[in-house]
Design a protein around this motif. Structure first.
Motif, mmCIF file in Angstrom:
data_model
loop_
_atom_site.group_PDB
_atom_site.id
_atom_site.type_symbol
_atom_site.label_atom_id
_atom_site.label_comp_id
_atom_site.label_asym_id
_atom_site.label_seq_id
_atom_site.Cartn_x
_atom_site.Cartn_y
_atom_site.Cartn_z
ATOM 1 N N CYS A 111 36.280 79.242 -68.687
ATOM 2 C CA CYS A 111 35.897 79.287 -67.273
ATOM 3 C C CYS A 111 34.488 78.731 -67.068
ATOM 4 O O CYS A 111 34.237 77.978 -66.119
ATOM 5 N N GLU A 112 33.580 79.112 -67.962
ATOM 6 C CA GLU A 112 32.207 78.613 -67.862
ATOM 7 C C GLU A 112 32.171 77.102 -68.051
ATOM 8 O O GLU A 112 31.447 76.393 -67.340
ATOM 9 N N PHE A 113 32.951 76.597 -68.995
ATOM 10 C CA PHE A 113 32.995 75.157 -69.229
ATOM 11 C C PHE A 113 33.530 74.431 -67.997
ATOM 12 O O PHE A 113 32.949 73.433 -67.553
ATOM 13 N N ASN A 114 34.608 74.937 -67.427
ATOM 14 C CA ASN A 114 35.168 74.311 -66.225
ATOM 15 C C ASN A 114 34.189 74.360 -65.064
ATOM 16 O O ASN A 114 34.087 73.396 -64.285
ATOM 17 N N ALA A 115 33.459 75.453 -64.927
ATOM 18 C CA ALA A 115 32.453 75.558 -63.870
ATOM 19 C C ALA A 115 31.348 74.524 -64.082
ATOM 20 O O ALA A 115 30.868 73.912 -63.120
ATOM 21 N N LEU A 116 30.962 74.308 -65.345
ATOM 22 C CA LEU A 116 29.948 73.296 -65.633
ATOM 23 C C LEU A 116 30.450 71.896 -65.309
ATOM 24 O O LEU A 116 29.695 71.059 -64.805
ATOM 25 N N LEU A 117 31.721 71.647 -65.578
ATOM 26 C CA LEU A 117 32.280 70.334 -65.236
ATOM 27 C C LEU A 117 32.266 70.106 -63.736
ATOM 28 O O LEU A 117 31.945 69.004 -63.266
ATOM 29 N N ARG A 118 32.592 71.154 -62.965
ATOM 30 C CA ARG A 118 32.548 71.032 -61.491
ATOM 31 C C ARG A 118 31.120 70.816 -61.010
ATOM 32 O O ARG A 118 30.869 69.985 -60.131
ATOM 33 N N LEU A 119 30.178 71.546 -61.583
ATOM 34 C CA LEU A 119 28.776 71.387 -61.204
ATOM 35 C C LEU A 119 28.299 69.974 -61.512
ATOM 36 O O LEU A 119 27.635 69.337 -60.683
ATOM 37 N N GLU A 120 28.665 69.480 -62.684
ATOM 38 C CA GLU A 120 28.272 68.115 -63.056
ATOM 39 C C GLU A 120 28.855 67.106 -62.072
ATOM 40 O O GLU A 120 28.167 66.170 -61.647
ATOM 41 N N ALA A 121 30.105 67.278 -61.692
ATOM 42 C CA ALA A 121 30.728 66.366 -60.723
ATOM 43 C C ALA A 121 29.985 66.414 -59.389
ATOM 44 O O ALA A 121 29.756 65.364 -58.758
ATOM 45 N N ASN A 122 29.580 67.613 -58.958
ATOM 46 C CA ASN A 122 28.816 67.736 -57.712
ATOM 47 C C ASN A 122 27.470 67.040 -57.822
ATOM 48 O O ASN A 122 27.046 66.341 -56.902
ATOM 49 N N TYR A 123 26.792 67.236 -58.937
ATOM 50 C CA TYR A 123 25.493 66.590 -59.152
ATOM 51 C C TYR A 123 25.651 65.064 -59.157
ATOM 52 O O TYR A 123 24.822 64.342 -58.623
ATOM 53 N N ARG A 124 26.702 64.559 -59.771
ATOM 54 C CA ARG A 124 26.878 63.115 -59.912
ATOM 55 C C ARG A 124 27.184 62.406 -58.588
ATOM 56 O O ARG A 124 26.975 61.204 -58.477
ATOM 57 N N ARG A 125 27.671 63.138 -57.611
ATOM 58 C CA ARG A 125 28.002 62.514 -56.326
ATOM 59 C C ARG A 125 26.828 61.751 -55.733
ATOM 60 O O ARG A 125 27.004 60.673 -55.198
ATOM 61 N N GLY A 126 25.668 62.334 -55.800
ATOM 62 C CA GLY A 126 24.488 61.663 -55.261
ATOM 63 C C GLY A 126 23.654 60.992 -56.327
ATOM 64 O O GLY A 126 22.578 60.489 -56.045
ATOM 65 N N GLY A 127 24.141 60.980 -57.543
ATOM 66 C CA GLY A 127 23.371 60.462 -58.669
ATOM 67 C C GLY A 127 22.550 61.583 -59.276
ATOM 68 O O GLY A 127 21.941 62.371 -58.548
ATOM 69 N N LEU A 128 22.570 61.687 -60.578
ATOM 70 C CA LEU A 128 21.858 62.767 -61.266
ATOM 71 C C LEU A 128 20.349 62.567 -61.182
ATOM 72 O O LEU A 128 19.836 61.495 -61.504
ATOM 73 N N THR A 129 19.654 63.598 -60.755
ATOM 74 C CA THR A 129 18.196 63.584 -60.822
ATOM 75 C C THR A 129 17.791 64.084 -62.198
ATOM 76 O O THR A 129 18.609 64.642 -62.945
ATOM 77 N N ALA A 130 16.530 63.920 -62.518
ATOM 78 C CA ALA A 130 16.024 64.418 -63.807
ATOM 79 C C ALA A 130 16.189 65.939 -63.882
ATOM 80 O O ALA A 130 16.565 66.479 -64.928
ATOM 81 N N TRP A 131 15.935 66.639 -62.779
ATOM 82 C CA TRP A 131 16.079 68.098 -62.767
ATOM 83 C C TRP A 131 17.526 68.493 -63.012
ATOM 84 O O TRP A 131 17.794 69.421 -63.773
ATOM 85 N N GLU A 132 18.475 67.800 -62.360
ATOM 86 C CA GLU A 132 19.893 68.120 -62.526
ATOM 87 C C GLU A 132 20.355 67.868 -63.958
ATOM 88 O O GLU A 132 21.104 68.657 -64.529
ATOM 89 N N ARG A 133 19.899 66.779 -64.552
ATOM 90 C CA ARG A 133 20.258 66.481 -65.942
ATOM 91 C C ARG A 133 19.716 67.570 -66.873
ATOM 92 O O ARG A 133 20.422 68.062 -67.757
ATOM 93 N N THR A 134 18.475 67.976 -66.642
ATOM 94 C CA THR A 134 17.877 69.046 -67.446
ATOM 95 C C THR A 134 18.634 70.353 -67.252
ATOM 96 O O THR A 134 18.892 71.085 -68.217
ATOM 97 N N ASP A 135 19.015 70.649 -66.016
ATOM 98 C CA ASP A 135 19.772 71.861 -65.717
ATOM 99 C C ASP A 135 21.105 71.853 -66.450
ATOM 100 O O ASP A 135 21.481 72.841 -67.083
#
Length: 64
Positions: A16-40
C-alpha cells in the motif's frame, strides 16, 4: 514454512505504501519534478526500503 498474520499485514502495508508513493510521484510529475519533490520522493522510497529490509531481517531471525 508458515506465514504469520503479522507478516501478511506488513506485506500489505508495504504494498500500500509503495502504491501510494507511485501515485504521489505521478502527481509530482504532472507539473515537472522540483528539486524538493525529488528529495521528498527519495526520502520516502529510502524509508520504505529500510522498512522492508528490517521486516526481512526480523523474519530471517525468527527462522533460527
Amino acid at each position: 514454512m508458515a506465514i504469520s498474520f503479522h507478516q501478511i499485514n506488513a506485506a500489505d502495508r508495504g504494498c500500500c505504501e509503495f502504491n501510494a508513493l507511485l501515485r504521489l510521484e505521478a502527481n509530482y510529475r504532472r507539473g515537472g519534478l522540483t528539486a524538493w519533490e525529488r528529495t521528498d520522493l527519495d526520502r520516502r522510497f529510502d524509508r520504505l526500503s529500510a522498512s522492508i529490509r528490517e521486516q526481512r531481517r526480523d523474519r530471517d531471525n525468527r527462522r533460527h
